[in-house]
Design an enzyme around this catalytic site. Structure first.
Site, mmCIF file in Angstrom:
data_model
loop_
_atom_site.group_PDB
_atom_site.id
_atom_site.type_symbol
_atom_site.label_atom_id
_atom_site.label_comp_id
_atom_site.label_asym_id
_atom_site.label_seq_id
_atom_site.Cartn_x
_atom_site.Cartn_y
_atom_site.Cartn_z
ATOM 1 N N CYS A 132 0.811 -1.221 0.000
ATOM 2 C CA CYS A 132 0.000 0.000 0.000
ATOM 3 C C CYS A 132 0.848 1.278 0.000
ATOM 4 C CB CYS A 132 -0.983 -0.048 1.180
ATOM 5 S SG CYS A 132 -2.553 0.688 0.752
ATOM 6 N N HIS A 157 -4.038 -5.161 0.822
ATOM 7 C CA HIS A 157 -3.524 -5.631 2.116
ATOM 8 C C HIS A 157 -3.629 -7.163 2.220
ATOM 9 C CE1 HIS A 157 -2.912 -1.804 4.229
ATOM 10 N NE2 HIS A 157 -3.878 -1.361 3.423
ATOM 11 N N GLU A 159 -2.554 -8.952 4.543
ATOM 12 C CA GLU A 159 -2.594 -9.382 5.948
ATOM 13 C C GLU A 159 -3.999 -9.481 6.518
ATOM 14 O OE1 GLU A 159 -1.928 -4.834 6.112
ATOM 15 O OE2 GLU A 159 -1.553 -6.499 4.742
#
Length: 511
Positions: free
Chosen positions: A80, A168, A170
């Site tokens: 990002c 993202h 994660e």
């Protein structure tokens, strides 16, 4: 020596801790450091991850990391903000996106035969969270993946092991996020997957032996998961040179002092139980303000702990159950979302005259890892699965001033609620549960008599880390049964309510 395998440079994203947890789930050790305070010895790390950020690379507050010794020399994954930073300052172009790119998206294009996207197919769901977008790739940038709205969703730099993504991996909503991290860390960076609970126990026990030697260590036990796992680790390393003190502040759950103390003794810990209930109640007399109650409880604890520690000759170390999120929050990125510095002391911040050195065996691991480490050392699963319980205990669940009678009422109510959750198989479905005694009396009828008694509120929430929480939709039958039991069995209560507020905007505790 611990394996410092992956370095995560934090630019203040709310998801940075999640990146670390995902990496650790791959049995790979990683550390988070603020982008502007990287560790001095970076040669210990085999790969670098740049986190996201609430900042913009086009704004005035650009966060400039010094990547001279890292970029092109070590495998790097930029997430990002990191991806936009690499583009913006290396010959690419970042502009505000026409639509705020936030939420679920699907990969509509993936470049073939790329190790980075191995075992990930087109259509895979990813999670976007940015208001800028990469319009032009940096010098030597090569497009790897796109979504319908974001052309440059992933790219790499030719001639380097540098990869960048605008989503993202994660977060839970990126369905192949873990696979992507594994592709980068294991297949591209060649990081060994050797970080396991057993390896942590072995390296930590050795480190404690080296650090503490034959010195004596004192530890305040709370009955909670962190202090218990810390105690068992220390016990493995130094045995009887560990002195545990378990203080009853009179604000624990019903019979908790006796049952937890017996459990600790059964685990072979050198533990002393101190019943200081009367001292705490006296310190709290007439105090209604939540902050003042917390302070009074904290101060009383320090006094009791100090009295007890002074009775042990030649103690040089104080052990604490500090865990990694506490450490990260104390060194957060300037201006990041977790910029408030908290003072984290399990024993409430000790006075200067207790000149003890600190040992924190859990300071580099997350809560879920603490439980896994505890399980690998054979700690009882019931103890490891205990709900979090606030340090001030029932002191902040009794709204208003505290008396022995109010404590008795709440202990009884809490016991009915918690035991009921266990009996009905609901306890492990809840992250934290408890009862609040409200400073409200209400009219009721018992038999033919009018009553004017206390109201209690039951609270049960689902969460992973306590930062956010949703109220649990407990079965009506269970709530009905629990309410009846409380009103019939606990003298002084004639009304039970259930709290259906989520955090935010409400907090988990009422005070």
């Amino acid at each position: 020596m611990q394996q410092h395998n992956v370095l995560i440079l934090d630019f203040g994203s709310q998801y940075t801790q999640l990146i670390a947890r995902r990496v650790r789930e791959l049995n790979i050790y990683c550390e988070i450091h603020p982008y502007n305070h990287p560790p001095k010895n970076q040669s210990e790390f085999k790969a670098i991850i740049l986190s996201g950020s609430p900042n913009s690379v086009r704004g005035e507050n650009v966060l400039h990391p010094d990547l001279t010794d890292l970029r092109g020399k070590k495998p790097m994954l930029a997430v990002c903000y990191g991806a936009q930073y690499l583009a913006h300052f290396s010959g690419g172009k970042v502009a505000p996106s026409n639509t705020r790119e936030y939420g679920r998206a699907n990969l509509s294009y993936i470049k073939g035969n790329e190790t980075f996207f191995e075992n990930i197919s087109e259509g895979s769901q990813v999670w976007m969270s940015h208001s800028d977008t990469i319009k032009e790739l940096p010098t030597n940038g090569e497009l790897l993946a796109s979504t319908k709205d974001v052309e440059n969703a992933a790219y790499k730099i030719k001639g380097e092991d540098t990869y960048a993504i605008q989503f993202h991996p994660e977060v839970y909503h990126s369905t192949d996020g873990k696979q992507l991290l594994e592709n980068f860390l294991v297949k591209i960076a060649g990081v060994a997957q050797t970080w396991t609970p057993d390896s942590f126990v072995e390296s930590t026990v050795n480190a404690i032996k080296e650090k503490v030697g034959k010195d004596k260590v004192v530890l305040g036990l709370s009955g909670g998961v962190d202090s218990t796992v810390a105690a068992v680790l220390l016990n493995k390393a130094i045995g009887e040179n560990l002195y545990c003190i378990f203080v009853n502040n009179g604000l624990l759950r019903k019979n908790e002092f006796e049952s937890v103390l017996a459990q600790y003794e059964g685990m072979g810990l050198n533990v002393k139980g101190v019943d200081a209930s009367a001292r705490f109640l006296k310190a709290l007399e007439g105090i209604s303000d939540p902050e003042k109650k917390r302070k009074a409880i904290g101060n009383a604890f320090i006094e009791v702990f100090d009295d007890e520690a002074n009775q042990i000759k030649d103690v040089t170390w104080l052990a604490q159950g500090t865990i990694y999120p506490d450490v990260i929050e104390s060194v957060s990125v300037n201006g990041g979302p977790s910029a408030t510095i908290k003072s984290h002391h399990n024993v409430g911040g000790l006075p200067d005259y207790m000149k003890l050195k600190i040992v924190e065996p859990l300071r580099m691991i997350f809560k879920d890892e603490v439980r896994r480490v505890g399980a690998s050392m054979g700690i009882d699963s019931e103890l490891l699965g205990r709900h979090p319980f606030p340090g001030p205990g029932l002191g902040i669940r009794i709204l208003g001033d505290i008396t022995a009678e109010k404590v008795r009422i709440l202990q009884e109510v809490d016991a009915v609620f918690i035991n009921g959750l266990k009996e009905d198989g609901l306890y492990d479905k809840v992250w934290q549960a408890g009862a609040m005694l409200l400073p409200v009396n209400s009219v009721g009828v018992m038999g033919d008599e009018r009553t004017y008694e206390k109201v209690v509120a039951l609270r049960a929430v689902e969460s992973t880390d306590g930062m956010t929480a949703d109220w649990v939709n407990l079965p009506y039958e269970f709530l009905q049964k629990t309410s009846n039991k409380i009103i019939n069995q606990v003298k002084g209560v004639n009304r039970v309510v259930y709290d259906i507020s989520s955090k935010p905007p409400a907090t988990i505790e009422w005070e």
